[in-house]
Design an enzyme around this catalytic site. Structure first.
Site, PDB file in Angstrom:
ATOM      1  N   GLU A  83     -14.055  24.989  44.710  1.00 18.36           N
ATOM      2  CA  GLU A  83     -15.112  25.463  43.796  1.00 18.36           C
ATOM      3  C   GLU A  83     -14.833  25.043  42.352  1.00 18.36           C
ATOM      4  OE1 GLU A  83     -16.280  29.567  44.412  1.00 18.36           O
ATOM      5  OE2 GLU A  83     -16.965  29.751  42.346  1.00 18.36           O
ATOM      6  N   LYS A 267     -14.765  39.238  45.262  1.00 18.78           N
ATOM      7  CA  LYS A 267     -14.782  37.836  45.703  1.00 18.78           C
ATOM      8  C   LYS A 267     -14.220  36.951  44.588  1.00 18.78           C
ATOM      9  CE  LYS A 267     -16.702  33.583  46.480  1.00 18.78           C
ATOM     10  NZ  LYS A 267     -16.812  32.445  45.554  1.00 18.78           N
ATOM     11  N   ASP A 283      -1.256  32.914  54.621  1.00 24.00           N
ATOM     12  CA  ASP A 283      -2.405  33.266  55.464  1.00 24.00           C
ATOM     13  C   ASP A 283      -3.436  33.981  54.595  1.00 24.00           C
ATOM     14  OD1 ASP A 283      -4.190  34.366  57.252  1.00 24.00           O
ATOM     15  OD2 ASP A 283      -2.671  35.092  58.641  1.00 24.00           O
ATOM     16  N   HIS A 381     -20.385  26.489  34.731  1.00 25.53           N
ATOM     17  CA  HIS A 381     -20.366  26.148  36.141  1.00 25.53           C
ATOM     18  C   HIS A 381     -21.256  24.933  36.416  1.00 25.53           C
ATOM     19  CE1 HIS A 381     -19.422  27.406  40.211  1.00 25.53           C
ATOM     20  NE2 HIS A 381     -20.640  27.032  40.541  1.00 25.53           N
TER      21      HIS A 381
END
Ligand code: MEV
Length: 424
Positions: A83, A267, A283, A381
């Site tokens: 991202e 998130k 992991d 962004h």
């Protein structure tokens, strides 16, 4: 240890090769490490030994976040992420926290939970009495499963007995084994121990055991990071720092009360933590599961962070979350790029890595909510996104930036427009 600074002014303006060389010098990487990082890291035969049915490998960008200072020590943070904005944003946030003295972190001992499900118990009270009476023996037996862990200072710490009188299949008892796994992530150690203990528990309770597996809600193995950003450091252009601090606190409060916002807020935290997990071969699904379950531990899903304006008018932030990461075993020691990432991080224990991860989560969150509470995230962004759109349309080399700049100038970041521009 020599004091190295993770402030790397102008790093983003260097070429990829120059950046790799600078990091190599910083972290004492060998020429072979640099080759692994900048060339093809994971060979087919290594991939083939890692999972089943391998037909190839899949690569992602490996970036370095700068400016981190944690408990007085500087770190360069390796991040693997697709991202745009994540690495630039976190480096900016780490710089702000650095202005307030850097991150303060701590962690619990690396104690994981293994679960044993027991059903068909004829007398629950008698079963609990028998288990309590035999606790010491059971802990001793658990220690026999992993003598190496015990020698390293880890091992069984406690047993907890959790009866569930009403479930869709009748009463059941869940036995928790608390086990210190030292520098391992711990899944193998825990799963071996609970599989070994299960028959003894079945005998003692007169019941039947079913599942024997670790819990990813590793709430006995948490890491905490905090930091202060002086209000003045938040002043920029026509924005007043004290006001920005208040808006950030308001953004956090939104996530505290509203699960719809908390999911997005968390998130953003995981954007950073997952990227370090990937870079180091940890992991990330386990860490994700633990983080979100922990965020709902009080019965309602909420923010993992606290941000508020402190008594001096500065912005204070804090995060605590489960952090079952390891520095031995698994992909950490197998994936050649993960090994280089570990050299760059130069952490000595899994607990230290857990603290770095918590600091990363806090910084990533600050970057997101600061942008959201001020200019919005689309501005920065979209500029980076435009480059991906240009590449997707077929641009290469210097064309990528040219087309991207044009898309941004026109405020039309669409692949069709990029194709038109490429056709000239
Ligand atoms: C995007 O990947 C992450 C953010 O949505 C996080 C947030 O909203 O806090 C920007």
């Amino acid at each position: 240890m020599t004091k190295k600074s993770s402030r790397l002014p102008g790093f983003y303006r260097l070429s990829l090769a120059e950046r790799a060389n600078m990091v190599a010098e910083w972290a004492n990487l060998s020429p072979e490490d640099v080759d692994i990082l900048t060339g093809r890291g994971l060979k087919n035969e290594q991939a083939n030994a890692m999972i089943e049915n391998v037909v190839g490998t899949y690569e992602l960008p490996f970036g370095i976040a700068a400016n981190f200072q944690i408990n007085g020590r500087d770190y360069l943070i390796p991040m693997v992420v697709e991202e745009p904005s994540v690495v630039a944003a976190i480096s900016h946030a780490a710089k702000l926290i650095r202005a307030g003295g850097g991150f303060q972190t701590e962690a619990t001992k690396p104690v994981m939970i293994g679960q044993i499900q027991v059903l068909d118990i004829p007398d629950m009270d008698a079963a609990l009495d028998a288990l309590n009476a035999n606790k010491a023996n059971l802990l001793e037996r658990a220690n026999c499963c992993d003598k190496v862990m015990v020698r390293l200072g880890g091992g069984a710490r406690d047993l907890e007995f959790r009866p569930f009188p009403e479930t869709p299949v009748g009463p059941m008892l869940i036995v928790h084994l608390l086990f210190d796994v030292r520098d391992a992530m711990g899944a193998n150690a825990i799963n071996t121990c609970v599989e070994d203990l299960a028959p003894v528990i079945a005998d003692l309770t007169g019941g039947r055991t079913n599942l024997r597996i670790l819990s990813n809600l590793a709430d006995r193995r948490t890491a905490t990071a905090s930091g202060i950003i002086p209000a003045a450091a938040l002043t920029k252009d026509d924005l007043d720092g004290a006001e920005v601090a208040q808006w950030i606190a308001e953004a956090n409060a939104f996530a505290v009360v509203d699960p719809y916002r908390a999911a997005t807020h968390n998130k953003g935290i995981m954007n950073g933590i997952d990227a370090v997990c990937l870079a180091t071969g940890n992991d990330w699904r386990a860490i994700e599961a633990g983080a979100h379950a922990y965020a709902a531990r009080n019965g309602r899903y909420t923010a993992l962070t606290d941000w508020h304006v402190n008594e001096n008018g500065d912005l204070y932030g804090e995060i605590t979350l489960p952090m079952a990461v390891g520095i031995v075993g698994g992909a950490t020691k197998v994936h050649p790029i993960a090994k280089v990432a570990m050299k760059i991080l130069d952490v000595q224990t899994a607990t230290e890595l857990a603290q770095v991860m918590a600091a990363v989560g806090l910084a990533q969150n600050l970057a997101a909510i600061k942008a959201l509470a001020t200019v919005g995230i689309q501005k920065g962004h979209m500029r980076l996104h435009a480059r991906q759109v240009a590449m997707a349309a077929g641009a290469s080399g210097a064309q990528v930036q040219q087309i991207a700049d044009q898309l941004v100038a026109e405020k039309k970041i669409h692949i069709d427009r990029a194709r038109e521009l490429l056709r000239g």
